[in-house]
Structure formats: C-alpha cells, structure tokens
Scaffold this active site. Structure first.
Site, PDB file in Angstrom:
ATOM      1  N   ILE A  25       2.645  -5.809  -1.978  1.00  0.00           N
ATOM      2  CA  ILE A  25       2.727  -7.075  -1.258  1.00  0.00           C
ATOM      3  C   ILE A  25       1.988  -7.017   0.081  1.00  0.00           C
ATOM      4  O   ILE A  25       1.907  -8.011   0.792  1.00  0.00           O
ATOM      5  CB  ILE A  25       4.198  -7.505  -1.010  1.00  0.00           C
ATOM      6  N   GLY A  26       1.456  -5.864   0.426  1.00  0.00           N
ATOM      7  CA  GLY A  26       0.694  -5.747   1.662  1.00  0.00           C
ATOM      8  C   GLY A  26      -0.046  -4.431   1.700  1.00  0.00           C
ATOM      9  O   GLY A  26       0.370  -3.448   1.095  1.00  0.00           O
ATOM     10  N   LYS A  27      -1.175  -4.450   2.409  1.00  0.00           N
ATOM     11  CA  LYS A  27      -1.974  -3.247   2.483  1.00  0.00           C
ATOM     12  C   LYS A  27      -2.712  -3.247   3.808  1.00  0.00           C
ATOM     13  O   LYS A  27      -3.143  -4.288   4.293  1.00  0.00           O
ATOM     14  CB  LYS A  27      -2.970  -3.209   1.316  1.00  0.00           C
ATOM     15  N   GLY A  31      -1.352   2.171   5.309  1.00  0.00           N
ATOM     16  CA  GLY A  31      -0.907   2.521   3.967  1.00  0.00           C
ATOM     17  C   GLY A  31      -0.687   1.277   3.146  1.00  0.00           C
ATOM     18  O   GLY A  31      -1.484   0.336   3.196  1.00  0.00           O
ATOM     19  N   VAL A  32       0.406   1.241   2.424  1.00  0.00           N
ATOM     20  CA  VAL A  32       0.658   0.132   1.509  1.00  0.00           C
ATOM     21  C   VAL A  32       2.141  -0.218   1.539  1.00  0.00           C
ATOM     22  O   VAL A  32       2.991   0.633   1.820  1.00  0.00           O
ATOM     23  CB  VAL A  32       0.214   0.504   0.077  1.00  0.00           C
ATOM     24  N   LYS A  48       7.608   0.561   2.721  1.00  0.00           N
ATOM     25  CA  LYS A  48       6.333   0.769   3.401  1.00  0.00           C
ATOM     26  C   LYS A  48       6.008   2.254   3.388  1.00  0.00           C
ATOM     27  O   LYS A  48       6.748   3.067   3.928  1.00  0.00           O
ATOM     28  CB  LYS A  48       6.432   0.251   4.843  1.00  0.00           C
ATOM     29  N   ASP A 145       3.276  -8.109  21.430  1.00  0.00           N
ATOM     30  CA  ASP A 145       2.345  -8.488  20.361  1.00  0.00           C
ATOM     31  C   ASP A 145       2.951  -9.576  19.480  1.00  0.00           C
ATOM     32  O   ASP A 145       2.884  -9.514  18.252  1.00  0.00           O
ATOM     33  CB  ASP A 145       1.974  -7.260  19.519  1.00  0.00           C
TER      34      ASP A 145
END
Length: 519
Positions: A25-27, A31-32, A48, A145
């Site tokens: 779902i994310g990269k 990492g991933v 994660k 941030d």
C-alpha cells in the site's frame, strides 16, 4: 520444568505468524508498507518494513526519534504503533518491521477526490488537527512537517497525525525559541520565518501556520502557497497577507530573505472573505489568526480550540494536555552517537513491545548472542515477493507460510533442557464525534505510543480495511490536564448529527494541483 516467563518468551516470539500479509500500500526510500491481517484480533494493520536502517546514522536517528515519540504520544488524533517485531539478533539486525493501525487514505487524497465537503467537515477536520497539536505541543514536541500527506484519514472522517521523523523536543530548561539547523520540511506549508533559512529560530507557531495552510487547502481544494522556490514562496504569501511590517521583516534571520522583503513593492492584503467567498466567517477569522505573518500573533493550539468557530463541538474534557517529554528519553539528541549506540537504542525501543524480553534485558539476564527463532526471514520473502510484483501491477497474494512455528522439540534452551511438546465508499454520515469515555480513559492511561508509516496509505478510492471506532477523551484523569484559561461556550456538547449524510468520496476535477513542486 521450564518457568512461566520462558514459556511466555517462546510463545510471544515468532509473533510474525499472527500476521497475514495482503498487499503493498506504500513504497518509498525507507522500504515498503504492506497491509496485513492480524489473525489474533481480526484487525487490519499496516506493516512497515524499514530497510538497512543503520546504513546512515542520521536516518537511523530519525527512525529512533519517530518510534520513541509515537510510544510516548498516545492520543486519538495521533496514529498508533501497535507492535514492532523482535529482530532475530540484537547485535546484527539491519531491518525492522513496525506494525501500525491501518488507515484508509490521507488528507491529500481526500482533498483531491472530494469537491462537496461541507462546512461541518471542515470544522470537524480542523478540530481534530488542533486537538492533536495541543497534545503534541504540551508534550514540548514540535512536529515541523505537517502537511496533508502526513494526516491519515478514514472514510468516517477520522484524522490522525503521523510522520514524526522531523519532530523535535524542546526541554523545559531551555528557551522556548529553539535553533535547529536541519529543517527540510515541505516548502508549501513552511512558515514565513523559516523561508530561505536553514538556521532558524522558531517556536510551536510554525505548526500552527502549517495547520492554517492545510485548512485553507480544505476550503479551496488546492494548496494555498505552492511556491516554486523561496522567493516565489514569499511572493505568494505577501500577495495574500500584504507586505509585512518593518519590525516583522527585521525578525527574519536570513539576510537574503530579509533584504528581498525590504525591497519589495508595497502590497495591500487581500480580504479573506474575497479569497474564500463561501466560507464560514468564523472559520475565516480563525484562519486569518493562524496565518499571521508574525509568529507571536498566531494563537497556540489551545487558544485556537477556544475560538468561537468551535462553539458547538468544543469540550475541554476531550482536549487533554500531555505530560512533557523527559530529557532522559532524548539524551541521544545531545551527544554524538555511533551506529552501535543507535542499534542498541532502537533495540531498547523494540523491547517496549516485548515486556518479558524487556524484563530480562533490564535484569541483565538476556542472552545477547542467542539467535531467537522468528518469522522475520519469512517476512523478508513475502515483502520481496510483493515488491517484485508491485511495479507490474500484480495483485497476487504472497506465498503462505510453510510452517506456523518451529516444532517444540527442536527448540533448546541454553542449558540444553528439552522443550515440552505441549474503497472509500463508506457513508459520510458516520462523520460524527461520538463520546466514548471508556475508550479514552484507556488511551489516556496508556504510555504506549501511536504512529504511522510515511506513505503507508491506500491507493485513492480503495478501501483497505477498517480501524477501531474513534473515541473521545475522558475526564477521569482531568488532574493531569491543563485547564483552559479562555472562556468556553457553556454548552459544548456536540450534536451527533453535526455532519450531514453524504455519499462516498466523489472525484475532484483532475485539474487540481498536486505537490509536485514541493522541495
């Protein structure tokens, strides 16, 4: 006969068996992130994987800072780290696997995909952001941030602040105005006192400015100050706010930015009613305060929550303050540390999620050289498989585990004793602030932290799982919270139908801007 603590240790370890990996779902460079099912609880989670965390000490320090802060800051508006897998070796591990609660999307996607959000949505979103920020700031933490991509979202309108990798702690024995030299957050949401300077003196007012930019983006559907560079950023800020006063310019530390503003032609401020013609006048009055050019003119989070704009939903009992973070927790920020130091500190943080191992560690009885049986190697294969097929658009499931755990007889103790064989399509009518006192009592009492993966969000429009229903803060620990000084509305109850029923998030026009111009 083996002790109960030893049984707990071997039962507890290999906890990777409980997670069934589903999809990427994310990269990112770290990492991933994969969604997974916690087979013990039935909850959807995000795992994660952070690769080679000790390749650069600065990156490892950022990871340590984030997981530590997310353990210490437990609040309904901050995402939660649920678990961190124990590495197979204390001295040699390179990757870590952090298990977070799973959120369906982020605020950037929500803004891009929806052009019919109501004033009630805007109010509820801003209330959650300011309430989370109050908790963060009273812990003496600056996020630094804040932007839509760092605000995770669910289809029930619940928001959670994430990504504390750039956050810093201001200790109580130091001045409230702190100097930091490594501020690299996204330019579009950066306060004007930080523009053009990497050596800036600033206060928590920088986070208030960022929240103001996010709120303005909610109102219009596009970024408020999408600067292409520092000069352009100052140009578009002053186009709206007008030329700052001589006194305000003199407080900007960067000489080039100060000289540029001093030589700028005089600009008249644009009325916010003209810039945001359909917005609630009370919302615009608060927004104008948050986007003051001078940091001292911006309200703090608690003052903003006391604004008349929130008169129908504000409740001081649902807006707790935090205990200040202790200097001891962040002693590593004050000294030069080696890769081995950081490895040990991260390992110590991981043990917070393994109480039996933590007890052995603190008692000095842990066998540091022992290679603990774990599911990490299989996790590596699963993540590698998903990474390989992710770019090809494959939705194939990763290979299943071949074994649930090591056979009991094959596990030996150090003294050779044998083991016993014993889419975001959910109705927006759910966008209500429900009072769940018991849940918040548990959240307030816990010292475990909340966290979220950077970039660990679902692809737009795809529901990847649900999370626990959002709860509110209790009054049971009111003595721990600071009492608000501002006069509040005497009837702060939130109407349960404050957000009108809506359909699923529709798509916004593809002409909307994205963050391609951010630094």
């Amino acid at each position: 006969m083996q002790s109960l603590s030893e049984m707990d240790f071997f039962t507890e370890y290999g906890e990777g068996n409980r997670y069934k990996i589903e999809e990427v779902i994310g990269k990112g460079s770290y990492g991933v992130v994969c969604s997974a099912l916690d087979t013990h609880t039935g909850d959807k989670v995000a795992i994660k994987k952070i690769n080679d965390i000790f390749e650069h000490v600065s990156d490892a320090t950022r990871i340590l800072r984030e997981i530590k802060l997310l353990r210490l800051l437990r609040h309904p508006d901050i995402v939660e780290i649920k678990h961190i897998l124990l590495p197979p070796s204390r001295r040699e591990f390179k990757d870590i696997y952090v298990v977070f609660e799973l959120m369906e999307s982020d605020l950037h996607q929500v803004i891009k995909a929806n052009d019919d959000l109501t004033p009630e949505h805007y109010q509820f979103f801003l209330y959650q952001l300011l309430r989370g920020l109050k908790y963060i700031h009273t812990a003496n933490v600056f996020h630094r941030d804040l932007k839509p991509k760092n605000i995770l979202a669910n289809a029930d309108c619940k928001l959670k602040i994430c990504d504390f990798g750039l956050a810093r702690v201001a200790f109580s024995d130091t001045p409230t105005a702190i100097f930091w030299t490594d501020y690299v957050a996204t330019r579009w949401y950066r306060a004007p006192e930080l523009c053009g300077s990497f050596f800036s003196k600033y206060t928590p007012a920088i986070d208030i400015w960022s929240i103001g930019c996010i709120f303005a983006e909610l109102l219009t559907g596009k970024p408020l100050f999408p600067g292409k560079n520092v000069v352009h950023q100052l140009d578009i800020i002053t186009d709206l706010l007008g030329t700052p006063s001589t006194e305000a310019i003199s407080r900007i530390r960067n000489e080039k930015a100060r000289r540029y503003l001093s030589s700028m032609r005089w600009k008249k401020p644009i009325p916010f009613t003209q810039k945001f013609p359909n917005a609630d006048p009370l919302a615009l009055r608060l927004l104008e305060r948050m986007l003051s050019f001078e940091p001292k003119d911006r309200p703090n989070a608690e003052e903003a929550l006391a604004d008349p704009y929130f008169r129908n939903i504000a409740n001081v009992d649902r807006e707790p303050s935090a205990q200040p973070v202790t200097k001891l927790e962040f002693d590593f920020e004050r000294r030069r540390i080696t890769k081995e130091d950081i490895r040990e500190l991260i390992y110590r943080e991981i043990l917070e999620y393994h109480p039996n191992m933590l007890r052995e560690y603190l008692e000095g009885t842990e066998s540091a050289g022992f290679m603990y049986p774990s599911a990490v190697e299989h996790f590596k294969k699963q993540f590698a498989y998903l990474e390989e097929h992710y770019a090809k658009g494959s939705t194939a499931a990763p290979p299943e585990r071949q074994h649930n755990s090591l056979p009991r007889p094959s596990v030996l103790y150090s003294d050779n004793r044998p083991q016993s064989t014993a889419n975001i399509t959910e109705d927006l009518s759910k966008c209500v602030l429900k009072d769940n006192t018991q849940e918040m009592q548990q959240a307030s009492a816990s010292v475990s932290a909340n966290g979220v993966p950077q970039g660990g969000v679902a692809r737009p429009g795809k529901v990847v799982g649900s999370v626990l229903r959002y709860g509110n803060c209790s009054t049971s620990t009111a003595e721990q919270y600071e009492h608000r000084q501002a006069v509040r509305n005497p009837n702060p109850a939130l109407a349960t139908n404050s957000v009108s029923p809506r359909g699923s998030y529709p798509r916004r026009s593809p002409s909307c801007k994205t963050e391609t111009g951010e630094s």
